[in-house]
Design a protein around this motif. Structure first.
Motif, short mmCIF file in Angstrom:
data_model
loop_
_atom_site.label_atom_id
_atom_site.label_comp_id
_atom_site.label_asym_id
_atom_site.label_seq_id
_atom_site.Cartn_x
_atom_site.Cartn_y
_atom_site.Cartn_z
N ARG A 156 -2.33 9.74 4.62
CA ARG A 156 -3.28 9.00 3.84
C ARG A 156 -2.86 7.78 3.40
N ARG A 157 -3.23 6.67 3.45
CA ARG A 157 -2.79 5.18 2.77
C ARG A 157 -3.79 5.15 1.44
N PHE A 158 -3.28 4.59 0.38
CA PHE A 158 -3.97 4.12 -0.48
C PHE A 158 -3.46 2.63 -1.39
N LEU A 159 -4.54 2.02 -1.80
CA LEU A 159 -4.37 0.76 -2.34
C LEU A 159 -4.37 0.85 -3.80
N VAL A 160 -4.88 1.78 -4.68
CA VAL A 160 -4.84 2.01 -5.90
C VAL A 160 -3.64 2.77 -6.55
N SER A 161 -4.08 4.25 -6.20
CA SER A 161 -3.08 5.37 -6.53
C SER A 161 -3.33 6.50 -5.76
N SER A 181 4.44 14.09 -0.43
CA SER A 181 5.35 12.97 -0.68
C SER A 181 4.72 11.73 -0.68
N VAL A 182 5.12 10.69 -1.30
CA VAL A 182 4.40 9.22 -1.36
C VAL A 182 5.54 8.35 -0.90
N ARG A 183 5.14 7.22 -0.66
CA ARG A 183 6.11 6.27 -0.26
C ARG A 183 5.36 4.64 -0.24
N TYR A 207 0.87 -1.24 0.04
CA TYR A 207 0.10 -0.01 0.12
C TYR A 207 0.88 1.26 0.06
N GLY A 208 0.33 2.34 -0.56
CA GLY A 208 1.03 3.60 -0.32
C GLY A 208 0.48 4.68 0.69
N ILE A 209 1.41 5.40 1.09
CA ILE A 209 1.18 6.44 2.07
C ILE A 209 1.60 7.88 1.51
N LEU A 210 0.36 8.70 1.33
CA LEU A 210 0.33 9.99 0.83
C LEU A 210 0.67 10.96 2.05
N SER A 211 1.83 11.80 2.20
CA SER A 211 2.03 12.74 3.20
C SER A 211 1.95 13.88 2.65
#
Length: 311
Positions: free
Chosen positions: A140-145, A299-301, A127-131
């Motif tokens: 905020r986490r994300f599973l798609v984009s 930022s995303v990771r 999963y990704g994390i947007l900061s």
């Protein structure tokens, strides 16, 4: 035990009817379950947090099933405690359903339930994390984009348009993405900025139209912006569109429907574990179609293989 979190307003109000059909089948097959209907934005996050709290009376491993669109699934993801054993299931009842498309899950709700109840396979995915900053640091986490710019503008318009309900009634929900997409091309503005990959590679960008960061291949109801994305490789796949006219942006979007846009002028793709973006003017930002305001610094990771999904 299955715990269902249902968005009754998904697919323009048809979510409740879909759930009632599924509930009858669960009762017929004597499947043990509990269910919760969301009442407001963010409620699915609260429910998932309660269900996965270490203080929850049922401490056995749980299967939490989201019934709704990608936005409902995103809310559930953001409520999950990653410190307790939990498996995520999904029954799509939205308009876009890019998660089920990317994971090759059944699109039909009845078939999705059958798949879910019979499946013995669990896959661990990223999963990704947007900061970003929203008065204070926010994540905020994300599973798609997650995306900034044009694609986020389309997502915001989808929330307010009446066309979504009209097309869903005709079982043509995907078309609303195309209609709104064309409208936003006309209104789309560009900004200059700077992208940094994995803290070392700096890329100066002129006239950014949008930048999307992907766990899954698809976004926006079937646009294959990241055709090489693998949801379990520990990397984000970035699609950067900059320095192009509105006419060329239209051509890029058309080609992205079949994942043939990556060789076109103005499109660059990158694979990284984390990225940061600074823009001279704020861009609208989204995660899984959920709006996170206008930002100049994000930022995303990628968090590798921490979400267990029934497949």
């Amino acid at each position: 035990m299955y715990y269902f979190i249902i968005n009754p307003h998904s697919r323009s109000g048809k979510g409740l009817g879909i759930w009632q059909q599924i509930r009858r089948r669960l009762d017929q097959e004597r499947v043990p379950y509990e269910f919760y209907l969301t009442e407001r934005p963010g409620h699915a996050t609260e429910l998932a947090a309660t269900l996965t709290s270490p203080r929850h009376p049922d401490e056995e491993p749980k299967t939490i099933v989201a019934l709704g669109g990608d936005g409902t699934l995103n809310e559930v993801l953001n409520g999950l405690s990653m410190s307790v054993p939990v498996t995520l299931g999904y029954i799509p009842s939205g308009s876009g359903n890019d998660f089920s498309r990317g994971m090759k899950l059944p699109k039909n709700s009845g078939k999705a339930l059958h798949w879910l109840l019979r499946s013995k396979k669990v896959r661990s995915i990223d999963y990704g994390i947007l900061s970003y900053t929203d008065g204070r640091p926010a994540h905020r986490r994300f599973l798609v984009s997650s995306g900034a710019g044009y694609d986020a503008e389309v997502c915001q318009n989808l929330f307010i348009t009446r066309l979504k309900k009209f097309f869903n009634r005709l079982h043509m929900g995907k078309l609303v993405y195309l209609v709104i997409g064309v409208k936003r091309i006309v209104l789309c503005k560009s900004v200059d900025g700077c992208l940094v990959l994995d803290g070392v590679k700096k890329i100066n960008l002129k006239k950014i139209r949008f930048i999307s960061s992907h766990i899954q291949k698809y976004e926006g109801g079937g646009f294959r912006f990241a055709p090489k994305a693998d949801p379990a490789d520990g990397y984000l796949d970035l699609c950067v569109v900059s320095g192009v006219s509105r006419l060329r942006l239209t051509a890029i979007l058309a080609a992205s429907l079949v994942g043939k846009h990556t060789h076109l002028k103005g499109v660059r793709t990158f694979s990284c574990r984390e990225a940061s973006l600074h823009t001279e003017k704020p861009l609208l930002v989204h995660v899984d179609g959920e709006i996170c305001g206008r930002q100049t610094d994000i930022s995303v990771r990628c968090v590798e293989q921490k979400v267990r999904v029934l497949v």
